[in-house]
Design a protein around this motif. Structure first.
Motif, PDB file in Angstrom:
ATOM      1  N   LYS A  15     -42.143  -1.453 -17.263  1.00  0.00           N
ATOM      2  CA  LYS A  15     -42.241  -0.034 -16.898  1.00  0.00           C
ATOM      3  C   LYS A  15     -41.842   0.729 -18.258  1.00  0.00           C
ATOM      4  CE  LYS A  15     -40.149   3.075 -13.656  1.00  0.00           C
ATOM      5  NZ  LYS A  15     -38.883   3.176 -12.529  1.00  0.00           N
ATOM      6  N   ALA A 387     -24.940   2.108 -21.644  1.00  0.00           N
ATOM      7  CA  ALA A 387     -26.251   2.498 -21.029  1.00  0.00           C
ATOM      8  C   ALA A 387     -26.831   3.415 -21.885  1.00  0.00           C
ATOM      9  CB  ALA A 387     -25.766   3.228 -19.564  1.00  0.00           C
ATOM     10  N   ARG A 433     -18.104   8.433 -21.174  1.00  0.00           N
ATOM     11  CA  ARG A 433     -17.523   7.153 -21.853  1.00  0.00           C
ATOM     12  C   ARG A 433     -18.198   7.487 -23.416  1.00  0.00           C
ATOM     13  NH1 ARG A 433     -18.618   1.195 -19.885  1.00  0.00           N
ATOM     14  NH2 ARG A 433     -20.902   1.542 -19.989  1.00  0.00           N
ATOM     15  N   TRP A 544     -18.912  -7.143 -16.627  1.00  0.00           N
ATOM     16  CA  TRP A 544     -19.742  -7.737 -17.344  1.00  0.00           C
ATOM     17  C   TRP A 544     -19.339  -8.008 -18.887  1.00  0.00           C
ATOM     18  CZ3 TRP A 544     -23.056  -9.953 -14.472  1.00  0.00           C
ATOM     19  CH2 TRP A 544     -23.433  -9.496 -13.246  1.00  0.00           C
ATOM     20  N   ALA A 635     -24.945   1.738  -9.631  1.00  0.00           N
ATOM     21  CA  ALA A 635     -25.919   2.170 -11.121  1.00  0.00           C
ATOM     22  C   ALA A 635     -26.931   2.830 -10.507  1.00  0.00           C
ATOM     23  CB  ALA A 635     -26.317   0.508 -11.202  1.00  0.00           C
ATOM     24  N   PRO A 706     -34.189  -1.823 -15.781  1.00  0.00           N
ATOM     25  CA  PRO A 706     -34.198  -2.633 -14.815  1.00  0.00           C
ATOM     26  C   PRO A 706     -35.015  -4.130 -15.161  1.00  0.00           C
ATOM     27  CG  PRO A 706     -35.557  -0.960 -14.202  1.00  0.00           C
ATOM     28  CD  PRO A 706     -35.014  -0.574 -15.493  1.00  0.00           C
ATOM     29  N   MET A 711     -30.048  -4.422 -12.631  1.00  0.00           N
ATOM     30  CA  MET A 711     -29.410  -3.436 -14.042  1.00  0.00           C
ATOM     31  C   MET A 711     -29.197  -4.230 -15.179  1.00  0.00           C
ATOM     32  SD  MET A 711     -26.964  -2.110 -15.803  1.00  0.00           S
ATOM     33  CE  MET A 711     -25.383  -2.495 -14.901  1.00  0.00           C
ATOM     34  N   ALA A 715     -23.719  -4.339 -21.901  1.00  0.00           N
ATOM     35  CA  ALA A 715     -22.857  -5.490 -21.569  1.00  0.00           C
ATOM     36  C   ALA A 715     -23.472  -6.724 -20.733  1.00  0.00           C
ATOM     37  CB  ALA A 715     -21.881  -5.025 -20.731  1.00  0.00           C
TER      38      ALA A 715
END
Ligand SMILES: CC(=O)SCCNC(=O)CCNC(=O)[C@H](O)C(C)(C)COP(=O)(O)OP(=O)(O)OC[C@H]1O[C@@H](n2cnc3c(N)ncnc32)[C@H](O)[C@@H]1OP(=O)(O)O
Ligand SMILES: O=CC(=O)O
Length: 799
Positions: A15, A387, A433, A544, A635, A706, A711, A715
């Protein structure tokens, strides 16, 4: 946390490439201190108990399962007992081994400071800001839970300004490798030509394998030899799938806008506005709003004051790793035993951090920020770290988006879909973060050195938003990632103290939740909270990265090789022990114990599979709330209601911070107990597919994707590549009898890349950055030395 589905239906490798998208419950002993709804504040008044020394206990007893003395019960309804406790003057005792300490102020509790000699060698050099028997700052309970922000105590006497803050940055202990100035040619060029005739390097045994370090690889690229490197790796793939990787020019559509730089916007060093500061990244139209002279001067000061210590601490990490490699096992620190035994609590926690039952996380993309704020979650962690692929444009636009949020200007219409995005009622409370201490922001230098990614992300957000946040009744809230020691927490604390003073904001306005996501930090939870006590809101079980760190820290120990990633599950072995210890530690200190991320995400067009995924998330959250967590992470917006339903049902009160877990006993052996399970060929191959696809997406500017209905972020992907490295290192024998050798790895890599290509479609595959991702993944996997973080060499490819 179940094994990843093999169903490739939802795979945004595909995707993403297609769209090239932008970038036991043991309620112990019915405590008098049962949950007090809205005031977590201080636990002053609690009498200290002699804390058993976990390390000694562990040594004294055989390995056994983590103990919870009483069976799980649902959380109890809140009682106001805690307010009483908070209002009482302190009766805390100093640890038995110390002379009784006198109260510093009303409500004060005490603990002895550690002799700064812990794992991190620089401790000796660390600022001597702790008196030998430091008086812990008084922790007065917030006056009213309805007050938006409990006023922090005046600057505590026990926290003198750090010496280091007054002196220039120390000389770096270890200078990180510099990025090549030029972008890799592979980024914008056609892949290497037909690889079919490439030498059969892939057949070399481990010792001779062409596993150049990734840093070397970056240098090689810089020297202009990248084509050969790419050809060699593509050759590996082509040995098996010769026809699959025909040379084809990469279509321009594969490049993200930030990479397709119009001439006028190409990176060009800009300096001058602030002496010593040079911006090397391109300047987009609104970038000067973020990179204002005031902000740059603030960043420069952060760098000059704190970067030397940051580097020393990274060198200390390396020293400690060398000791682990030599056979030492992580353990509780003897020199900080008094902190663990002492009776102290963290400072008051603001009203909008009292009920954090569901926190959604996501990158700093504008659309996702709006979606997350509107998701119904109590909190949103906007992520510059795992992320986020830290391209310059992602970072600066992320800062712009966050500033726009506080300026009331974030609403927008998506030009492609025509969908309108606007913040609705009751948006989630924002927590940021920043990147970890190990990462650099190469696009901004101070006195010729790249600034730390942590200081850059923290500094810009704080500088631009802290006052506005406080004025709006919230505050500058942060998640702190990947700490490996309490000394690293001390550095953050000193950064916070300085930053607040600089902006004229009361000390203690900043609230930080620390992710416990490295194995050494698992042994220093008390110490980390103690260092940050004026600024600490809690700890989060970052599962993770914790798994990744477990593999990494014990990478040279064949007796600690883990089974398939899908079998390393929460609630068992070291993960079960660490989560319980985290809850026990937090609640004892009046801090929140946040749960972590279940990796399942919605599975579209398959209701049964979707329900199965949601059921796994539900079960994970039930375990968390049952154990005593005060909230959790999700998530995806569709999972907010799933987690909320569980927490509402089992934790009707705002939090369960008063639920002590004195029944939990966790020692060294518990924190090092590995999961039983199997190493399978499918697990090995899945790690390859996930690792490569994640890196490929990251190089295109996407830090969370994904893949196979889970997800994946930095990590989770690290676990995949670390397992490959470890299994290769020890020639792991798989369940079906296959021994993991470099030859087997190369064969599997080629075959799995062919499979990925089929799953994604040739066009999407070719449009991506697979040659570089494969190259990097292979070099990381075959490297003789474990590369600390995949994002460090990967950053060379996007910086
Ligand atoms: C181990 C750790 O460190 S965990 C913390 C770091 N990791 C993360 O934060 C990952 C967060 N999650 C995500 O990034 C995303 O959910 C992904 C990448 C896993 C999946 O994203 P997508 O493929 O876009 O999901 P999907 O197509 O189902 O999205 C549907 C909608 O929900 C939105 N959405 C999905 N996830 C999120 C999120 N976490 N926050 C906000 N919005 C989201 C999408 O933007 C999309 O919005 P739209 O309908 O307005 O276009
Ligand atoms: O950051 C969180 C984790 O699980 O890792």
């Amino acid at each position: 946390m179940a094994k990843a589905s093999r169903n490739p239906k939802k795979n945004t490798g595909a995707k993403g490439a297609k769209k090239a998208k932008g970038a036991a419950a043991a309620e112990p002993k019915t405590p008098k201190t049962a949950a007090k709804a809205a005031t977590a504040g201080s636990r002053a008044g609690k009498t200290s108990k002699p804390a058993a020394r976990p390390a000694e206990r562990a040594a004294a007893r055989p390995a056994k399962p983590v103990k919870a003395k009483t069976p799980a019960k649902p959380a109890k309804a809140a009682k106001p007992a805690r307010a009483k406790a908070a209002a009482k003057p302190a009766k805390a005792k100093a640890p038995a081994s110390r002379p009784a300490a006198k109260p510093a102020r009303k409500g004060a509790v005490k603990a002895s400071a550690p002799k700064a000699k812990a794992a991190g060698r620089p401790a000796a050099k660390a600022p001597a800001r702790r008196a030998p028997a430091a008086k812990v700052a008084p922790r007065s309970a917030p006056k009213s839970a309805s007050k938006p922000l409990a006023k922090p105590a005046a600057k505590p006497a026990s926290r003198p300004a750090p010496k280091a803050a007054a002196k220039p940055a120390a000389k770096p202990a270890a200078k990180p490798a510099k990025a090549p100035a030029a972008r890799t040619p592979a980024a914008g060029k056609a892949p290497a030509k037909s690889p079919a005739k490439a030498p059969a390097k892939t057949q070399t045994p481990a010792a001779e394998a062409p596993a150049m370090s990734t840093i070397d690889l970056a240098r090689e690229r810089a020297a202009g030899r990248v084509k050969r490197a790419v050809r060699r790796v593509v050759a590996t793939v082509a040995d098996v799938a010769a026809s699959a990787l025909k040379p084809a020019p990469r279509p321009a559509s594969a490049l993200r806008p930030a990479e397709k730089k119009p001439r006028a916007e190409r990176p060009r060093a800009r300096g001058g506005a602030v002496p010593g500061v040079v911006i090397k990244g391109r300047m987009g139209p609104r970038y000067p709003e973020i990179l204002s002279p005031g902000a740059l001067a603030f960043l420069a000061e952060l760098h000059r004051r704190f970067d030397g210590r940051r580097r020393e601490l990274l060198a200390a990490r390396a020293e400690r790793q060398a000791r682990f490699d030599a056979g030492e096992l992580p353990d509780f620190l003897p020199e900080t035993a008094e902190i663990r035994a002492g009776d102290w609590t963290v400072g008051p926690i603001p009203a909008d951090l009292q009920n954090r039952r569901v926190e959604i996380t996501g990158p700093v993309d504008r659309k996702m920020i709006v979606n997350a704020l509107n998701s119904g979650a109590t909190h949103f962690m906007a992520d510059f770290e795992d992320a986020n692929s830290p391209t310059w444009s992602n970072n600066i636009e992320g800062q712009l988006n966050l500033r726009d949020r506080w300026d009331g200007k974030i609403d927008f219409t998506d030009e492609t879909s025509g969908k309108r995005y606007a913040i609705g009622e009751n948006p989630a409370v924002l927590i940021i973060r920043p990147r970890g201490w190990h990462l650099l922001e190469e696009h901004l230098t101070v006195d010729g050195e790249p600034i730390s990614g942590s200081l850059f992300d923290f500094g810009l957000y704080f500088f631009h938003n802290a006052k506005a946040l406080l004025a709006k009744g919230s505050g500058p809230y942060f998640y702190i990632p990947k700490l490996e020691s309490h000394l690293e927490a001390r550095l953050w604390n000193d950064v916070f103290v300085f930053a607040q003073e600089k902006l004229g904001i009361p000390t203690g306005s900043i609230k930080a939740t620390v992710l416990i996501e490295t194995l050494p930090a698992g042994f220093e939870m008390d110490e980390i909270l103690y260092e940050l006590r004026d600024h600490a809101a809690g700890l989060n079980a970052g599962r993770w990265d914790y798994i990744f760190s477990f593999i990494k820290k014990l990478a040279k120990r064949p007796d600690y090789v883990l089974p398939d990633r899908g079998q390393v599950v929460m609630g068992k072995a070291f993960l079960g022990a660490y989560a319980l210890l985290l809850i026990k530690t937090c609640h004892r200190r009046g801090a929140f114990a946040m749960g972590g991320m279940a990796a399942q995400i919605p599975i579209k067009n398959d209701p049964a599979a979707n329900e199965a995924a949601f059921a796994k998330v539900r079960a994970d959250k039930e375990r968390e709330v049952g154990d005593g967590h005060d909230g959790t992470w999700v998530a995806h917006p569709d999972l907010v209601s799933v987690a909320k339903e569980v927490f509402d049902r089992l934790m009707p009160q705002p939090n369960q911070v008063d639920r002590q877990r004195d029944d939990v006993e966790v020692g060294q052996a518990d924190l090092l107990r590995i999961h039983e399970g199997t190493k399978t060929e499918e697990g090995f191959r899945l790690n390859i597919r996930v690792g490569v696809q994640y890196i490929e997406a990251w190089l295109r500017g996407r830090g969370a994707v994904p893949i196979y209905n889970l997800m994946e972020d930095a990590a989770t992907a690290e676990i995949s590549r670390a397992q490959i490295w470890q299994w290769l290192q020890y020639g792991a024998v798989l369940e079906n009898g296959i021994t993991v050798t470099p030859e087997f790895f190369d064969k599997a890599l080629a075959e799995e890349m062919e499979r990925v290509k089929q799953e994604l479609g040739a066009e999407a595959y070719e449009a991506g950055r697979f040659p570089e991702a494969i190259d990097l993944f292979r070099s990381l996997s075959l490297a003789p030395q474990f590369e600390d973080f995949l994002t460090v060499p990967a950053y060379k490819l996007i910086a």
